[in-house]
Scaffold this motif. Structure first.
Motif, PDB file in Angstrom:
ATOM      1  N   GLN A  21      -0.189   5.612  -1.092  1.00 49.82           N
ATOM      2  CA  GLN A  21       0.357   5.665  -2.477  1.00 49.82           C
ATOM      3  C   GLN A  21       0.387   4.230  -3.345  1.00 49.82           C
ATOM      4  OE1 GLN A  21       0.679   8.485  -4.291  1.00 49.82           O
ATOM      5  NE2 GLN A  21       0.707   7.041  -5.890  1.00 49.82           N
ATOM      6  N   GLU A  22       0.972   3.207  -2.421  1.00 47.04           N
ATOM      7  CA  GLU A  22       1.077   1.944  -2.898  1.00 47.04           C
ATOM      8  C   GLU A  22      -0.340   1.280  -3.189  1.00 47.04           C
ATOM      9  OE1 GLU A  22       2.992  -2.522  -1.768  1.00 47.04           O
ATOM     10  OE2 GLU A  22       2.573  -1.095  -0.420  1.00 47.04           O
ATOM     11  N   ALA A  23      -1.164   1.682  -2.485  1.00 45.90           N
ATOM     12  CA  ALA A  23      -2.671   1.157  -2.605  1.00 45.90           C
ATOM     13  C   ALA A  23      -3.410   1.637  -3.954  1.00 45.90           C
ATOM     14  CB  ALA A  23      -3.929   1.730  -1.775  1.00 45.90           C
ATOM     15  N   ALA A  27      -3.960  -0.294  -7.545  1.00 46.95           N
ATOM     16  CA  ALA A  27      -5.362  -0.085  -8.187  1.00 46.95           C
ATOM     17  C   ALA A  27      -5.246   0.459  -9.725  1.00 46.95           C
ATOM     18  CB  ALA A  27      -6.203   1.018  -7.493  1.00 46.95           C
ATOM     19  N   HIS A  28      -4.361   1.183 -10.099  1.00 45.99           N
ATOM     20  CA  HIS A  28      -3.916   1.774 -11.410  1.00 45.99           C
ATOM     21  C   HIS A  28      -3.705   0.665 -12.584  1.00 45.99           C
ATOM     22  CE1 HIS A  28      -5.132   5.899 -11.351  1.00 45.99           C
ATOM     23  NE2 HIS A  28      -4.605   6.091 -10.331  1.00 45.99           N
ATOM     24  N   SER A  75      -6.567   6.311   4.333  1.00 49.34           N
ATOM     25  CA  SER A  75      -7.489   7.077   4.463  1.00 49.34           C
ATOM     26  C   SER A  75      -9.098   6.879   3.584  1.00 49.34           C
ATOM     27  CB  SER A  75      -7.041   8.719   4.076  1.00 49.34           C
ATOM     28  OG  SER A  75      -7.042   8.538   2.699  1.00 49.34           O
ATOM     29  N   MET A  76      -9.909   7.310   4.054  1.00 47.56           N
ATOM     30  CA  MET A  76     -11.133   7.064   3.146  1.00 47.56           C
ATOM     31  C   MET A  76     -11.071   7.784   2.079  1.00 47.56           C
ATOM     32  SD  MET A  76     -13.252   5.081   4.800  1.00 47.56           S
ATOM     33  CE  MET A  76     -11.546   4.299   5.412  1.00 47.56           C
ATOM     34  N   VAL A  77     -10.373   8.732   1.886  1.00 44.13           N
ATOM     35  CA  VAL A  77     -10.086   9.551   0.440  1.00 44.13           C
ATOM     36  C   VAL A  77      -9.470   8.539  -0.542  1.00 44.13           C
ATOM     37  CG1 VAL A  77      -8.863  11.439  -0.573  1.00 44.13           C
ATOM     38  CG2 VAL A  77      -9.959  11.764   1.415  1.00 44.13           C
ATOM     39  N   GLN A  81     -10.918   6.873  -3.884  1.00 44.67           N
ATOM     40  CA  GLN A  81     -10.216   6.898  -5.056  1.00 44.67           C
ATOM     41  C   GLN A  81     -10.068   5.532  -5.715  1.00 44.67           C
ATOM     42  OE1 GLN A  81      -6.895   9.204  -3.727  1.00 44.67           O
ATOM     43  NE2 GLN A  81      -7.587  11.023  -4.578  1.00 44.67           N
ATOM     44  N   VAL A  82      -9.159   4.399  -4.885  1.00 35.43           N
ATOM     45  CA  VAL A  82      -9.087   3.135  -5.300  1.00 35.43           C
ATOM     46  C   VAL A  82     -10.472   2.536  -5.853  1.00 35.43           C
ATOM     47  CG1 VAL A  82      -8.770   0.753  -4.496  1.00 35.43           C
ATOM     48  CG2 VAL A  82      -7.347   2.462  -4.096  1.00 35.43           C
TER      49      VAL A  82
END
Length: 403
Positions: A21-23, A27-28, A75-77, A81-82
């Motif tokens: 979540q921090e990643a 990113a946002h 995760s790769m997910v 997303q990032v």
């Protein structure tokens, strides 16, 4: 205009990200920042040195480092997303770390503990790995770059192209063939004597990825910089599908960026066609139907990308012939749809908005140029072939180093 080429300086000490979540949150925030000057960077070909320093200092370049070595092992997910979040803001910036993550996965899958500890720590500190993998003018796809033994150690000699990120890198992972004709991944310091980088990428898209040439002229190599590569593809590892997953995320993100640019243009600037007999372009029924199609395609591509990321996660957790093949097929399916959806969104941007959208001041064509260029990375029809051959004949996709 060609921006001046200057070797990457040591970055500020990077933040260490602790969770998925921090990643995503970081990113946002970065994407919002990167989007503000994406138009100018692409139009004037301004290499994004400052943006990359913020990017790597944010900790995002270290998010796949295993927990045992101090990373978040997201995760790769999440990685996909990032990547898509950054790509929606600037397609070039999202591609630059692609081979950095590829190198980290090669390290995780096949390097010795000491090598992993050394290079993973570099990544967590904010250092960037570029790439010198591909070579041109060879139809047989064999590498001519050589890693040879010399009286005082090993020496690297050869020339590479499509070296995305090498200009900005602190280390350049390089594919070379050793004396036994075995491919190795050699991590070369950017400032090593004999390393020359040419900013000669002149593709019409992805203009600031720095995907030019690297020449190695009798570069001295330490044994601890040499990581097994070919042997990593002689067994089931998730290196290939992981790399392809990032490519799919880049295409999806660029498509979403194009779609995001389309909506306000229609609302604020486009005119409806006179036969529609409506007051605004936002009320044009054919435009609305077309927008719906693009939205559905992007949503479907995003769902397949998430599904593919989960398959790669399963292959990382338990790398077997079956799980790696399943991941490869799932990623191939995602790449088909992200390619189609990204191209559709970037092309329809102009169909929905009209001639005024082609004005140079808006530089909206960068979305199409970027996604068209990046989707040519490898042929999408071979993705269809991999899926069909696996579905009909039960044949697993090939494992090789093409990324």
């Amino acid at each position: 205009m060609t921006a001046p080429l200057s070797p990457a300086k040591p970055p500020p000490e990077a933040h260490v990200i602790r969770s998925d979540q921090e990643a995503l949150d970081i990113a946002h925030r970065l994407a919002a920042d990167f989007a503000t000057r994406a138009l100018q960077r692409d139009r004037d070909r301004i290499l994004p040195w400052q943006e990359l320093d913020r990017f790597s200092a944010s900790g995002l370049w270290g998010i796949t480092v295993p927990r045992a070595y101090g990373g978040a092992a997201v995760s790769m997910v999440t990685l996909a997303q990032v990547t898509a979040i950054i790509a929606a803001a600037d397609g070039s910036l999202s591609q630059i770390p692609q081979n950095h993550f590829y190198a980290l996965e090669v390290l995780r899958s096949g390097a010795r503990d000491g090598q992993q500890r050394f290079f993973f720590q570099k990544a967590l500190q904010g250092l960037r790995f570029g790439n010198a993998l591909a070579e041109i003018s060879h139809r047989d796809f064999k590498r001519r770059t050589r890693l040879v033994r010399a009286p005082d150690g090993m020496v690297l000699h050869g020339q590479k192209f499509y070296c995305t990120g090498a200009i900005y890198a602190h280390w350049i992972p390089t594919l070379a063939v050793d004396d036994a004709e075995v491919q190795q991944l050699v991590f070369v310091p950017r400032r090593a004597p004999g390393v020359t980088i040419a900013d000669d990428w002149d593709g019409f898209g992805q203009r600031v990825t720095g995907s030019g040439s690297v020449t190695f002229d009798q570069v001295t190599v330490q044994p601890e910089w040499v990581v097994p590569f070919q042997t990593s593809f002689e067994r089931a590892t998730p290196i290939g599908p992981m790399a392809q997953l990032i490519h799919a995320a880049i295409d999806l993100g660029i498509g979403k960026g194009a779609f995001a640019a389309t909506l306000p243009f229609i609302r604020d600037r486009a005119r409806p066609w006179l036969d529609a007999k409506v007051e605004t372009a936002a009320q044009d029924p054919l435009t609305l139907a077309g927008l719906g199609e693009v939205s559905v395609r992007l949503t479907a591509a995003e769902a397949l990308l998430e599904r593919a990321g989960s398959a790669v996660d399963a292959a990382i957790a338990d790398p077997t012939e079956s799980t790696v093949a399943a991941a490869s097929v799932a990623v191939a399916e995602a790449r088909v749809l992200t390619t189609k959806a990204g191209l559709l969104a970037a092309s329809k941007l102009f169909e929905f908005t009209g001639t005024s959208a082609t004005l140079a001041a808006d530089n909206l064509d960068r979305h199409w140029r970027n996604v068209r260029t990046h989707t040519l990375h490898d042929p999408v029809w071979w993705k269809y072939h991999a899926v069909g051959n696996h579905t009909l004949n039960g044949i697993n996709p090939p494992r090789h180093g093409a990324i």
